[in-house]
Design an enzyme around this catalytic site. Sequence first.
Site, PDB file in Angstrom:
ATOM      1  N   CYS A 162      -4.760  14.957   6.495  1.00 42.36           N
ATOM      2  CA  CYS A 162      -3.758  15.693   5.708  1.00 42.36           C
ATOM      3  C   CYS A 162      -4.091  17.175   5.503  1.00 42.36           C
ATOM      4  O   CYS A 162      -3.222  18.037   5.678  1.00 42.36           O
ATOM      5  CB  CYS A 162      -3.565  15.004   4.361  1.00 42.36           C
ATOM      6  N   GLN A 167      -8.122  18.787  -3.305  1.00 37.31           N
ATOM      7  CA  GLN A 167      -7.295  17.695  -2.808  1.00 37.31           C
ATOM      8  C   GLN A 167      -6.870  16.726  -3.916  1.00 37.31           C
ATOM      9  O   GLN A 167      -7.671  16.325  -4.754  1.00 37.31           O
ATOM     10  CB  GLN A 167      -8.048  16.948  -1.688  1.00 37.31           C
ATOM     11  N   ARG A 175     -12.196  16.848  -4.327  1.00 36.62           N
ATOM     12  CA  ARG A 175     -11.106  16.091  -4.974  1.00 36.62           C
ATOM     13  C   ARG A 175     -10.896  16.664  -6.367  1.00 36.62           C
ATOM     14  O   ARG A 175     -11.864  16.830  -7.125  1.00 36.62           O
ATOM     15  CB  ARG A 175     -11.501  14.608  -5.070  1.00 36.62           C
ATOM     16  N   HIS A 191      -2.225  18.966  -1.527  1.00 36.12           N
ATOM     17  CA  HIS A 191      -3.554  19.499  -1.262  1.00 36.12           C
ATOM     18  C   HIS A 191      -3.453  21.028  -1.166  1.00 36.12           C
ATOM     19  O   HIS A 191      -2.537  21.552  -0.532  1.00 36.12           O
ATOM     20  CB  HIS A 191      -4.113  18.969   0.059  1.00 36.12           C
TER      21      HIS A 191
HETATM   22  P1  NAP Z   1      -2.644   3.084   0.073  1.00 34.52           P
HETATM   23  O1  NAP Z   1      -1.728   3.746  -0.902  1.00 34.52           O
HETATM   24  O2  NAP Z   1      -3.923   2.548  -0.452  1.00 34.52           O
HETATM   25  O3  NAP Z   1      -1.807   1.930   0.822  1.00 34.52           O
HETATM   26  C1  NAP Z   1      -2.306   1.207   1.934  1.00 34.52           C
HETATM   27  C2  NAP Z   1      -1.992  -0.272   1.727  1.00 34.52           C
HETATM   28  O4  NAP Z   1      -2.801  -0.796   0.688  1.00 34.52           O
HETATM   29  C3  NAP Z   1      -0.581  -0.588   1.278  1.00 34.52           C
HETATM   30  O5  NAP Z   1       0.335  -0.542   2.337  1.00 34.52           O
HETATM   31  C4  NAP Z   1      -0.750  -1.981   0.704  1.00 34.52           C
HETATM   32  O6  NAP Z   1      -0.762  -2.921   1.771  1.00 34.52           O
HETATM   33  C5  NAP Z   1      -2.143  -1.905   0.082  1.00 34.52           C
HETATM   34  N1  NAP Z   1      -2.189  -1.689  -1.380  1.00 34.52           N
HETATM   35  C6  NAP Z   1      -3.216  -2.075  -2.153  1.00 34.52           C
HETATM   36  N2  NAP Z   1      -3.025  -1.749  -3.435  1.00 34.52           N
HETATM   37  C7  NAP Z   1      -1.832  -1.121  -3.520  1.00 34.52           C
HETATM   38  C8  NAP Z   1      -1.083  -0.570  -4.594  1.00 34.52           C
HETATM   39  N3  NAP Z   1      -1.514  -0.581  -5.870  1.00 34.52           N
HETATM   40  N4  NAP Z   1       0.111   0.009  -4.318  1.00 34.52           N
HETATM   41  C9  NAP Z   1       0.568   0.058  -3.056  1.00 34.52           C
HETATM   42  N5  NAP Z   1      -0.119  -0.469  -1.998  1.00 34.52           N
HETATM   43  C10 NAP Z   1      -1.309  -1.068  -2.218  1.00 34.52           C
HETATM   44  O7  NAP Z   1      -3.054   4.095   1.248  1.00 34.52           O
HETATM   45  P2  NAP Z   1      -2.353   5.459   1.719  1.00 34.52           P
HETATM   46  O8  NAP Z   1      -2.792   6.556   0.839  1.00 34.52           O
HETATM   47  O9  NAP Z   1      -0.906   5.232   1.905  1.00 34.52           O
HETATM   48  O10 NAP Z   1      -3.067   5.696   3.115  1.00 34.52           O
HETATM   49  C11 NAP Z   1      -2.785   4.947   4.271  1.00 34.52           C
HETATM   50  C12 NAP Z   1      -3.490   5.595   5.465  1.00 34.52           C
HETATM   51  O11 NAP Z   1      -2.996   6.926   5.622  1.00 34.52           O
HETATM   52  C13 NAP Z   1      -5.013   5.729   5.299  1.00 34.52           C
HETATM   53  O12 NAP Z   1      -5.639   5.565   6.540  1.00 34.52           O
HETATM   54  C14 NAP Z   1      -5.184   7.157   4.822  1.00 34.52           C
HETATM   55  O13 NAP Z   1      -6.438   7.687   5.156  1.00 34.52           O
HETATM   56  C15 NAP Z   1      -4.074   7.848   5.611  1.00 34.52           C
HETATM   57  N6  NAP Z   1      -3.580   9.086   4.996  1.00 34.52           N
HETATM   58  C16 NAP Z   1      -3.284   9.112   3.669  1.00 34.52           C
HETATM   59  C17 NAP Z   1      -2.771  10.265   3.121  1.00 34.52           C
HETATM   60  C18 NAP Z   1      -2.424  10.354   1.662  1.00 34.52           C
HETATM   61  O14 NAP Z   1      -2.050  11.438   1.197  1.00 34.52           O
HETATM   62  N7  NAP Z   1      -2.489   9.272   0.883  1.00 34.52           N
HETATM   63  C19 NAP Z   1      -2.568  11.389   3.928  1.00 34.52           C
HETATM   64  C20 NAP Z   1      -2.873  11.320   5.293  1.00 34.52           C
HETATM   65  C21 NAP Z   1      -3.361  10.152   5.816  1.00 34.52           C
HETATM   66  P3  NAP Z   1      -0.003  -4.360   1.692  1.00 34.52           P
HETATM   67  O15 NAP Z   1       1.393  -4.098   1.216  1.00 34.52           O
HETATM   68  O16 NAP Z   1      -0.037  -4.899   3.092  1.00 34.52           O
HETATM   69  O17 NAP Z   1      -0.801  -5.111   0.692  1.00 34.52           O
END
Ligand code: NAP
Length: 369
Positions: free
Chosen positions: A135, A162, A264, A271
């Site tokens: 990101c 971030q 962070r 960010h």
């Molecule tokens: P995340 O919010 O933790 O969500 C990933 C998965 O975790 C969800 O699809 C869900 O899967 C599960 N999950 C567990 N607890 C949750 C909750 N309380 N609420 C919603 N979902 C929950 O991760 P993310 O930030 O979207 O990141 C996903 C990927 O993108 C990672 O590899 C990260 O490094 C990358 N990324 C993130 C960002 C960012 O700004 N966040 C930016 C660039 C890249 P199920 O529905 O299958 O359980």
Amino acid sequence: MLRVGFTGWRGMVGSVLLERMREENDFAGIEPMFFSTSNVGGAAPQEARDGGALKDAKNLRELASCEVLLSCHGGDYTTEIYGALRKNGWKGFWMDAASTLRMSDDAVIVLDPVNADVIRDGLARGVRTFTGGNCTVSLMLMAVGGLFRARLVEWMTTMTYQAASGAGAAKMMELVRQMECLTDPTRATPSQNALEVERMMIEAQRALSLPTKEFGAPLAGSLLPWIDRDMPGGQTREEWKGMAEASKIMGLEPPVPIDGICVRVGTMRCHSQGLCIKLSKNVPLADVEQILSNSNPWVRLIPNERESSIRCLTPTAVSGTLNVAIGRLHKLKLGPEFLGAFTVGDQLLWGAAEPLRRMLGILREHVGN
Ligand code: NAP
């Protein structure tokens, strides 16, 4: 119609991706299927065309029935599923937001306002794996990619600020709970004495009862100068990605040195980065501004003065928009070739969901859907 399987759509990146696809009416042109790792058989989003039950995100046969798989899960899911699908002969397009495959020779990192040519070359070569970039790297290139394209950057440092949501939904929720714990004592024992209030806050931050399972330390009212795992030479992996990914995204040969400290902070979303750019020659500031504002339609040049900076160059102003703000532009006292800048962008939009959403559109054109 292109059959597209979505997994990880419930998380931060996935939710924003779905929101953006709805806004742009992208579901009209595809046949979406929704998968889950935690709620198989549960209700799928309204766009599901097959009765609306969530499919098993670990079922390789069902996954392989899709021509495109778009994962917004973390890297562990990609590690477990991607190799197995390819080993079984699946030839579809894989897209994800994780870092696992970004540096693989078989993958292109997508950020089409910056590297449409690299994406086009990849498709022509038969590449079938497309990943979103880190990101902070994507947001940095959206802001100053024009200077790299003009070969004006000799090296750059980036000091990042971030947001909590960059680490996922669970971590952002923990920050909110920490904020509540910090302000609770000041409501229970109101005081007009600033030092007394500050002591109450520090005490709450250091209390064992403060929820820190996700971040491992207090973030509310504080900051954490470490993101991701460690790398040789004292960098963190987040810092290592700066040079590695930027060079790959832009096809920079030789790579341009980029390094800094990634931190962070207790913001919810967006960010920010303080940049020090060593220009390859003394370029007048007006020319730099012109290059930046012409580099893509989303860059917003913010005048280097107080009012504009505190109103327009902040996470509060930029959150939830596709604008990438860049300001505080000035020559540093280090010399006329040293450029200082501050940039803010929404890491869930241009830093994650938007490049993937647009890549899906490029794929649809490519396969003639
Ligand atoms: P995340 O919010 O933790 O969500 C990933 C998965 O975790 C969800 O699809 C869900 O899967 C599960 N999950 C567990 N607890 C949750 C909750 N309380 N609420 C919603 N979902 C929950 O991760 P993310 O930030 O979207 O990141 C996903 C990927 O993108 C990672 O590899 C990260 O490094 C990358 N990324 C993130 C960002 C960012 O700004 N966040 C930016 C660039 C890249 P199920 O529905 O299958 O359980």
